[in-house]
Design a protein around this motif. Structure first.
Motif, PDB file in Angstrom:
ATOM      1  N   HIS A   1       0.836  -1.202   0.000  1.00  0.00           N
ATOM      2  CA  HIS A   1       0.000   0.000   0.000  1.00  0.00           C
ATOM      3  C   HIS A   1       0.873   1.256   0.000  1.00  0.00           C
ATOM      4  O   HIS A   1       2.024   1.214   0.385  1.00  0.00           O
ATOM      5  N   VAL A   2       0.257   2.321  -0.459  1.00  0.00           N
ATOM      6  CA  VAL A   2       0.892   3.636  -0.503  1.00  0.00           C
ATOM      7  C   VAL A   2      -0.083   4.630   0.109  1.00  0.00           C
ATOM      8  O   VAL A   2      -1.280   4.607  -0.200  1.00  0.00           O
ATOM      9  N   PHE A   3       0.420   5.513   0.980  1.00  0.00           N
ATOM     10  CA  PHE A   3      -0.360   6.623   1.525  1.00  0.00           C
ATOM     11  C   PHE A   3       0.204   7.920   0.960  1.00  0.00           C
ATOM     12  O   PHE A   3       1.418   8.117   0.957  1.00  0.00           O
ATOM     13  N   VAL A   4      -0.674   8.809   0.505  1.00  0.00           N
ATOM     14  CA  VAL A   4      -0.277  10.105  -0.019  1.00  0.00           C
ATOM     15  C   VAL A   4      -0.987  11.178   0.803  1.00  0.00           C
ATOM     16  O   VAL A   4      -2.207  11.103   1.007  1.00  0.00           O
ATOM     17  N   ASN A   5      -0.225  12.150   1.278  1.00  0.00           N
ATOM     18  CA  ASN A   5      -0.803  13.290   1.987  1.00  0.00           C
ATOM     19  C   ASN A   5      -1.254  14.330   0.968  1.00  0.00           C
ATOM     20  O   ASN A   5      -0.516  14.634   0.029  1.00  0.00           O
TER      21      ASN A   5
ATOM     22  N   ILE B   1      -5.246   8.102   0.462  1.00  0.00           N
ATOM     23  CA  ILE B   1      -4.982   9.530   0.630  1.00  0.00           C
ATOM     24  C   ILE B   1      -5.476   9.954   2.005  1.00  0.00           C
ATOM     25  O   ILE B   1      -6.431   9.387   2.542  1.00  0.00           O
ATOM     26  N   LYS B   2      -4.801  10.947   2.553  1.00  0.00           N
ATOM     27  CA  LYS B   2      -5.206  11.531   3.833  1.00  0.00           C
ATOM     28  C   LYS B   2      -4.759  12.985   3.847  1.00  0.00           C
ATOM     29  O   LYS B   2      -3.844  13.363   3.114  1.00  0.00           O
ATOM     30  N   PRO B   3      -5.420  13.813   4.676  1.00  0.00           N
ATOM     31  CA  PRO B   3      -5.022  15.216   4.718  1.00  0.00           C
ATOM     32  C   PRO B   3      -3.606  15.384   5.276  1.00  0.00           C
ATOM     33  O   PRO B   3      -3.233  14.719   6.241  1.00  0.00           O
ATOM     34  N   ALA B   4      -2.861  16.278   4.677  1.00  0.00           N
ATOM     35  CA  ALA B   4      -1.553  16.641   5.218  1.00  0.00           C
ATOM     36  C   ALA B   4      -1.766  17.397   6.520  1.00  0.00           C
ATOM     37  O   ALA B   4      -2.808  18.024   6.736  1.00  0.00           O
ATOM     38  N   ASP B   5      -0.785  17.340   7.383  1.00  0.00           N
ATOM     39  CA  ASP B   5      -0.837  18.099   8.628  1.00  0.00           C
ATOM     40  C   ASP B   5      -0.973  19.587   8.300  1.00  0.00           C
ATOM     41  O   ASP B   5      -0.336  20.085   7.364  1.00  0.00           O
ATOM     42  N   ALA B   6      -1.779  20.287   9.063  1.00  0.00           N
ATOM     43  CA  ALA B   6      -2.049  21.714   8.809  1.00  0.00           C
ATOM     44  C   ALA B   6      -0.771  22.553   8.809  1.00  0.00           C
ATOM     45  O   ALA B   6      -0.700  23.578   8.128  1.00  0.00           O
TER      46      ALA B   6
END
Length: 144
Positions: free
Chosen positions: A19-23, A64-69
């Protein structure tokens, strides 16, 4: 095929990415883009969990997930430390051409239109484009 709670494929066989996660900067915009794109690439199953979305294929999953603010002002650059690009595999050259047409029809700019890259390996045929955050993506076919 038995899967875990996330719908991920089992880890059968070494030598592949599971798996790959992208911010991403804007989860809504990214979800809309990838919800359109991933089924075209063979990732038919989608899972949403809070602010995370993932697409699953028999060979792996893409999330995908939100990048840190604190990084909201940052832009993707393929030459920084970290990810350069993500290349997805195509079954046929025609799939590369079809995706290029679909991308253009959706208004997604192509970095490089489909063509052969003999300097990589013989028969390497690919299209390059970006996601809404500028992350470099590729669909490639290499004959067997």
């Amino acid at each position: 095929m038995e899967t875990s709670g996330c719908g991920c494929p089992p880890t059968t066989g070494a030598g592949r990415v599971h798996h790959v996660f992208v911010n991403v900067r804007d989860i809504g915009r990214a979800r809309a883009f990838y919800a359109w794109l991933m089924p075209l690439l063979g990732y038919a199953s989608r899972t949403d969990w809070e602010q995370v979305s993932g697409w699953v294929s028999p060979s792996g999953s893409f999330w995908i997930k939100p990048a840190d603010a604190s990084f909201a002002g940052d832009r993707f650059d393929k030459d920084r430390v970290g990810l350069c690009e993500i290349a997805f595999a195509a079954d046929r050259r025609e799939d590369v051409d079809a995706l290029a047409r679909a991308l253009e029809g959706r208004g997604v700019p192509l970095l490089h239109a489909p063509r052969e890259y003999p300097e990589y390996v013989p028969g390497y045929y690919a299209v390059f484009f970006t996601d809404p955050d500028g992350i470099k993506l590729e669909l490639v076919h290499i004959p067997g």
